[in-house]
Design an enzyme around this catalytic site. Structure first.
Site, short mmCIF file in Angstrom:
data_model
loop_
_atom_site.label_atom_id
_atom_site.label_comp_id
_atom_site.label_asym_id
_atom_site.label_seq_id
_atom_site.Cartn_x
_atom_site.Cartn_y
_atom_site.Cartn_z
N LYS A 76 0.82 -1.21 0.00
CA LYS A 76 0.00 0.00 0.00
C LYS A 76 0.87 1.27 0.00
CE LYS A 76 -4.00 -2.14 2.25
NZ LYS A 76 -5.08 -1.92 3.25
N GLU B 120 -9.32 -10.69 -7.86
CA GLU B 120 -8.37 -9.58 -7.64
C GLU B 120 -7.18 -9.66 -8.61
OE1 GLU B 120 -7.44 -9.56 -3.44
OE2 GLU B 120 -9.46 -8.89 -2.91
N ARG C 127 2.84 -6.44 8.96
CA ARG C 127 2.12 -5.29 9.54
C ARG C 127 2.71 -4.87 10.88
NH1 ARG C 127 -3.59 -7.57 7.38
NH2 ARG C 127 -3.85 -6.23 5.56
P1 CMP Z 1 -7.40 -4.60 3.51
O1 CMP Z 1 -6.92 -5.99 3.74
O2 CMP Z 1 -6.79 -3.84 2.40
O3 CMP Z 1 -8.99 -4.63 3.29
C1 CMP Z 1 -9.81 -3.52 3.54
C2 CMP Z 1 -9.09 -2.45 4.30
O4 CMP Z 1 -9.90 -1.52 4.97
C3 CMP Z 1 -8.26 -3.07 5.40
O5 CMP Z 1 -7.17 -3.76 4.84
C4 CMP Z 1 -7.92 -1.85 6.25
O6 CMP Z 1 -6.75 -1.18 5.79
C5 CMP Z 1 -9.11 -0.91 6.00
N1 CMP Z 1 -9.92 -0.71 7.20
C6 CMP Z 1 -10.10 0.47 7.82
N2 CMP Z 1 -10.90 0.32 8.89
C7 CMP Z 1 -11.22 -0.99 8.97
C8 CMP Z 1 -12.01 -1.77 9.87
N3 CMP Z 1 -12.65 -1.24 10.93
N4 CMP Z 1 -12.11 -3.11 9.64
C9 CMP Z 1 -11.49 -3.68 8.57
N5 CMP Z 1 -10.73 -2.98 7.69
C10 CMP Z 1 -10.59 -1.65 7.88
#
Ligand code: CMP
Length: 137
Positions: free
Chosen positions: A9, A126, A102
């Site tokens: 990201k 995806e 992470r």
């Molecule tokens: P990702 O795996 O990219 O999928 C969706 C993204 O939303 C997640 O990682 C987070 O970076 C973002 N996000 C922000 N807030 C939340 C939340 N409360 N729960 C899950 N994903 C979140």
């Protein structure tokens, strides 16, 4: 052999840790079958994360994902989808196990360094979103 999609990201790209993150994949039995750096448009990010369109964080998620370039990759290997998710750690870096991507590189639940497909069905969708067949080899 499975394939899964990884996104490094904008936060991790800006920190210049793309190589370190790709090394985590290669050092843990995953092969990079395709990779490229992309600047997503708002429409791209909204389409990619359409499944989250109704979630309260959707607007912030889209804004963050277009705040700078991302590096998208197809990772290949045995149990690639689950292995990538193990390497990434929990979505919220505060809950991510020590030694995960992470835990080591992410700041917050929004700026959480990486995305990985959460099922084989989504991985196929995806991968197709970003790559043509001839880019995957
Ligand atoms: P990702 O795996 O990219 O999928 C969706 C993204 O939303 C997640 O990682 C987070 O970076 C973002 N996000 C922000 N807030 C939340 C939340 N409360 N729960 C899950 N994903 C979140």
């Amino acid at each position: 052999m499975e394939q899964t999609l990884s996104i490094i990201k904008p936060d991790a790209v800006a920190k210049n840790v793309v190589g370190k993150i790709l090394d985590r994949f290669e050092s843990n039995g995953l092969r990079i079958a395709a990779t490229k750096k992309v600047q997503l448009s708002k429409a791209d990010a909204e389409a990619f994360y359409a499944v989250h369109a109704e979630r309260p964080f959707f607007g912030e998620l889209v804004d963050f994902m277009i705040s700078g370039p991302v590096v998208v990759s197809v990772l290949e290997g045995e149990d690639a989808m689950a292995k990538n998710r193990d390497l990434m750690g929990a979505t919220n870096p505060k809950e991510a196990a020590a030694g995960t991507i992470r835990a080591d590189f992410a700041e917050s639940i929004d700026a959480n360094a990486v995305h990985g497909s959460d099922s084989l069905e989504n991985a196929a969708i995806e991968i197709k979103f970003f790559f043509s067949d001839r880019e995957i080899c």
